[in-house]
Scaffold this active site. Sequence first.
Site, PDB file in Angstrom:
ATOM      1  CB  SER A  86      -0.970  -0.061   1.188  1.00 55.06           C
ATOM      2  OG  SER A  86      -2.083   0.748   0.918  1.00 55.06           O
TER       3      SER A  86
ATOM      4  CE  LYS B 208      -0.121   5.266  -2.058  1.00 58.91           C
ATOM      5  NZ  LYS B 208      -1.126   4.455  -2.681  1.00 58.91           N
TER       6      LYS B 208
ATOM      7  CD1 TRP C 115      -8.064   3.369  -1.277  1.00 59.61           C
ATOM      8  CD2 TRP C 115      -9.904   4.339  -2.094  1.00 59.61           C
ATOM      9  NE1 TRP C 115      -8.005   4.702  -0.969  1.00 59.61           N
ATOM     10  CE2 TRP C 115      -9.128   5.316  -1.453  1.00 59.61           C
ATOM     11  CE3 TRP C 115     -11.111   4.722  -2.687  1.00 59.61           C
ATOM     12  CZ2 TRP C 115      -9.507   6.653  -1.380  1.00 59.61           C
ATOM     13  CZ3 TRP C 115     -11.489   6.059  -2.612  1.00 59.61           C
ATOM     14  CH2 TRP C 115     -10.698   7.001  -1.962  1.00 59.61           C
TER      15      TRP C 115
ATOM     16  CG  HIS D 249      -5.664  -2.559   1.026  1.00 59.09           C
ATOM     17  ND1 HIS D 249      -4.959  -2.364  -0.140  1.00 59.09           N
ATOM     18  CD2 HIS D 249      -5.126  -1.701   1.930  1.00 59.09           C
ATOM     19  CE1 HIS D 249      -4.044  -1.419   0.045  1.00 59.09           C
ATOM     20  NE2 HIS D 249      -4.124  -1.009   1.296  1.00 59.09           N
TER      21      HIS D 249
HETATM   22  C1  GTR Z   1      -5.221   4.679   2.121  1.00 59.17           C
HETATM   23  C2  GTR Z   1      -4.745   5.398   0.895  1.00 59.17           C
HETATM   24  C3  GTR Z   1      -4.173   4.434  -0.091  1.00 59.17           C
HETATM   25  C4  GTR Z   1      -3.226   3.458   0.574  1.00 59.17           C
HETATM   26  C5  GTR Z   1      -3.724   3.011   1.942  1.00 59.17           C
HETATM   27  C6  GTR Z   1      -2.731   2.249   2.823  1.00 59.17           C
HETATM   28  O1  GTR Z   1      -5.781   5.485   3.051  1.00 59.17           O
HETATM   29  O2  GTR Z   1      -5.829   6.074   0.355  1.00 59.17           O
HETATM   30  O3  GTR Z   1      -3.541   5.114  -1.136  1.00 59.17           O
HETATM   31  O4  GTR Z   1      -1.967   4.003   0.690  1.00 59.17           O
HETATM   32  O5  GTR Z   1      -4.143   4.057   2.695  1.00 59.17           O
HETATM   33  O6  GTR Z   1      -1.569   2.630   2.944  1.00 59.17           O
HETATM   34  O7  GTR Z   1      -3.147   1.263   3.425  1.00 59.17           O
END
Ligand code: GTR
Length: 426
Positions: A258, A262, A349, A402
């Site tokens: 996540s 990145k 998402w 996720h």
């Molecule tokens: C969320 C964000 C995502 C992702 C996620 C995470 O809030 O919108 O881009 O980075 O967090 O890190 O679990």
Amino acid sequence: GPKTVDYNNMPGYNYDEAKIPPYELLDPQRMADGKPVTTPQQWWTQRRPEIVKLFEDNIYGRTPAAAEQAPVRVESVEGRTPALDGLAYREQVDLIFGPAPKPGSHTAWRMRVLLYLPARATGPVPVIFGLNGGGNQSVVDDPGIKPTDIWVSEDEQAPHPETPGADTRGSQSTQWQVKTVLSRGYGLATAYYQDLEPDAKDQRANSVRALFDAPGTVSAPNEWGAVAAWAWGYRKAVAYLRSNPAVDAAHVAVTGHSRLGKAADWAAATTPEIGALLSTESGKGGQSIQRRELGETVKHLAEKFPHWMCPAYATWINRDQQIPADGNMLLSLVAPRPLYAASANDDRWADPKGEFLALRSAATTYTLLGTSALPPDTAMPAVDRPIGTDTNTAYHIRSGKHDVTAFDWQRYLDFLDTRWGAPVHR
Ligand code: GTR
């Protein structure tokens, strides 16, 4: 208490494939002036630097040269110690980046690296490094882990450092699968991401970024953000690991999930010493396609996490279809090194299809460079069916949410076994 956000059902966001506004997928093999890239030489000397600059100017910002060149002092926290019931040796070091901590800043300008090596190794081992989100003590239940303070906050605001409680030991062991990694002959190394920068806006003073300020860099449109600072941490950790004689320096992979995906993506893109990238659901602003307006948007990323990207990123709010640097270009920068991108089915998402399309587009650069890759006509695979694992560009969409699971790790290890040869051990 903290409000829970259901990112898969956010009012005002598009989750319908049929409603994606028209967009053009950027072409990693077309120069900004429209000319096609036809040779590896053109890729390395012209197109690749051009793409890196697009990311520096529009997404992550430019990491100051002073940060790249900064000497890092390695201080042993714990020498080689048997751990995990004979499965491993454990080592812990601090990578010290700056002078004495600023009084009252709560930051120590250092990152604590936890390294497990398989006890059955017969020589230097391949190692997987990833920043963790819960503190080193969270990755496996091992009382020998010496964690740094974790930064705690409600709703990602005004964090403060806290000594992690006993209940956090091993709390993320499912996400890390430390024992599986070790029993397959790989080393596993990790560090806490908020050692580098607390993950909340206005925490710049507590970030490693503050160590490298120079006139004109602060608040410049291309000033590096937290994701680039975390990526820098990846780079410094990998440099340390490669200097450790127990580590096979040619075979250090990075992983991240996540937001840390990145960071891992950007680190792998800009660090040739990183041998492979295992990128889990890094989503928009990572391995997904931001031009595809499905799930998270530039606006959400820029406004909810203003510290993550460079200031210029916000200029793309409501212009997602025009963003000049996108996930497929990011992944193309990893070529020709082994790359595994992973999605999860219930992670709308992050836009799993966008993650697949990015990987498939990046594969064309692998082909240009003469290495094996997914063909450009590859269809999105069924859930839980990895593809491309016999090439340098692998992908799966796992069932579930996720997260990082045993399924993801097993596929990553299988992939590295195939690409690098399974580690030899007793
Ligand atoms: C969320 C964000 C995502 C992702 C996620 C995470 O809030 O919108 O881009 O980075 O967090 O890190 O679990």
